[in-house]
Write an enzyme that holds these catalytic residues in place. Structure first.
Site, PDB file in Angstrom:
ATOM      1  N   SER A 146      16.671   6.860  -7.881  1.00  0.00           N
ATOM      2  CA  SER A 146      16.220   7.309  -6.566  1.00  0.00           C
ATOM      3  C   SER A 146      16.938   6.516  -5.484  1.00  0.00           C
ATOM      4  O   SER A 146      17.314   5.357  -5.692  1.00  0.00           O
ATOM      5  CB  SER A 146      14.711   7.092  -6.422  1.00  0.00           C
ATOM      6  OG  SER A 146      14.282   7.322  -5.087  1.00  0.00           O
ATOM      7  N   TYR A 159       7.472   1.691  -7.113  1.00  0.00           N
ATOM      8  CA  TYR A 159       8.448   2.759  -7.359  1.00  0.00           C
ATOM      9  C   TYR A 159       9.871   2.282  -7.100  1.00  0.00           C
ATOM     10  O   TYR A 159      10.766   2.448  -7.942  1.00  0.00           O
ATOM     11  CB  TYR A 159       8.113   3.948  -6.468  1.00  0.00           C
ATOM     12  CG  TYR A 159       9.064   5.120  -6.604  1.00  0.00           C
ATOM     13  CD1 TYR A 159       8.967   5.993  -7.683  1.00  0.00           C
ATOM     14  CD2 TYR A 159      10.049   5.358  -5.652  1.00  0.00           C
ATOM     15  CE1 TYR A 159       9.830   7.073  -7.800  1.00  0.00           C
ATOM     16  CE2 TYR A 159      10.915   6.431  -5.764  1.00  0.00           C
ATOM     17  CZ  TYR A 159      10.802   7.281  -6.838  1.00  0.00           C
ATOM     18  OH  TYR A 159      11.667   8.347  -6.961  1.00  0.00           O
ATOM     19  N   LYS A 163      12.898   1.827  -9.814  1.00  0.00           N
ATOM     20  CA  LYS A 163      14.107   2.643  -9.723  1.00  0.00           C
ATOM     21  C   LYS A 163      15.351   1.774  -9.548  1.00  0.00           C
ATOM     22  O   LYS A 163      16.428   2.111 -10.061  1.00  0.00           O
ATOM     23  CB  LYS A 163      13.976   3.655  -8.588  1.00  0.00           C
ATOM     24  CG  LYS A 163      12.984   4.777  -8.873  1.00  0.00           C
ATOM     25  CD  LYS A 163      13.331   5.564 -10.134  1.00  0.00           C
ATOM     26  CE  LYS A 163      12.459   6.801 -10.283  1.00  0.00           C
ATOM     27  NZ  LYS A 163      12.747   7.547 -11.540  1.00  0.00           N
TER      28      LYS A 163
END
Length: 262
Positions: A146, A159, A163
């Site tokens: 991401s 998150y 990532k």
């Protein structure tokens, strides 16, 4: 011909998180290029829609309903693909994600769980897949990272950290598995999947995000699928250990979560 290098006839792929969104688009794209596809996710009805699209493209689909937050379930997909199709050439680690959460609400367990779901699950599948991929003459692994893996974003601690780890995992795994298995990643920006429904339904927020993106639009799942087909195919045969940024040219975050100051 040069364009033949983008085809995947006779290849077999595993795509995780393929019930909808990016995973479904990638499965369809690989099928369009000629690959047969094993698709896995939690919801059978979603997988059935993806499988039908794969078949409409003229390829075969195998559905596996599984909770891929359990790395053992992910690892089992490699053998399942070989049992069904006789070989394995492409692995797309798409499953992952972690909901935004304020810093002080993010526990050590939250970070550990984010790492397992976004990195550990894919690693379990890749470990199981390696013996099969070594028999391929064009093995390719694609991890879906991401843009948040390189940009700071408020409330994205779990998150974004996971990532970022997945992006570096990609580079390190590529070094370990060269020269027989190529390992690359895609780092999407804001893509209009169900995860961005709140953006699609809010004209002011969508306009702000579009204006923060140099190409002045949000991404379509097929933008990511096209990149995946490229990385899976012989067209990218001299690429490994790379993170392809499919984000409209972002140089700064274009998604923030409004939170009160500490």
């Amino acid at each position: 011909m040069l364009m033949d290098r983008f085809g995947l006839p006779g290849r077999v792929a595993v795509v995780t998180g393929a019930g909808r969104g990016l995973g479904a688009a990638i499965a369809r794209g690989l099928a369009d290029a000629g690959a047969e596809v094993l698709i896995a996710a939690r919801t059978e009805s979603d997988l059935a829609v993806t499988a039908e699209a794969v078949r409409q493209a003229g390829s075969a689909a195998e559905i596996v309903v599984a909770d891929l937050s359990d790395p053992e379930n992910a690892a089992a997909l490699a053998d399942r693909a070989v049992e069904r199709f006789g070989r394995l050439d492409i692995v797309v680690n798409n499953v992952g994600g972690t909901a935004p959460k304020p810093f002080l609400d993010t526990t050590a367990d939250d970070l550990a769980n984010a790492f397992v779901f976004n990195v550990g699950t894919g690693h379990a599948l890749l470990r199981a897949a390696v013996p099969h991929l070594l028999r391929s003459d064009g093995a390719s692994v694609i991890n879906i990272s991401s843009a948040m893996g390189r940009f700071p974003g408020r409330a994205f601690l779990g998150y974004a950290t996971a990532k970022a780890a997945l992006s570096h995992y990609t580079r390190t795994a590529a070094a370990d598995l060269a020269p027989k298995i190529r390992v690359n990643a895609i780092a999407p920006g804001a893509i209009l999947t169900s995860a961005l429904d709140v953006v699609a339904g809010n004209e002011a927020l969508r306009t702000a995000m579009e204006q923060a993106t140099p190409l002045r639009r949000l991404g379509d799942p097929d933008d990511v699928a096209a990149a995946a087909v490229f990385l899976a195919s012989p067209a990218s045969g001299y690429l490994t250990g790379k993170v392809l940024e499919v984000d409209g040219g972002l140089t700064a975050p274009n998604l923030t979560i409004p939170l009160p100051d500490l």
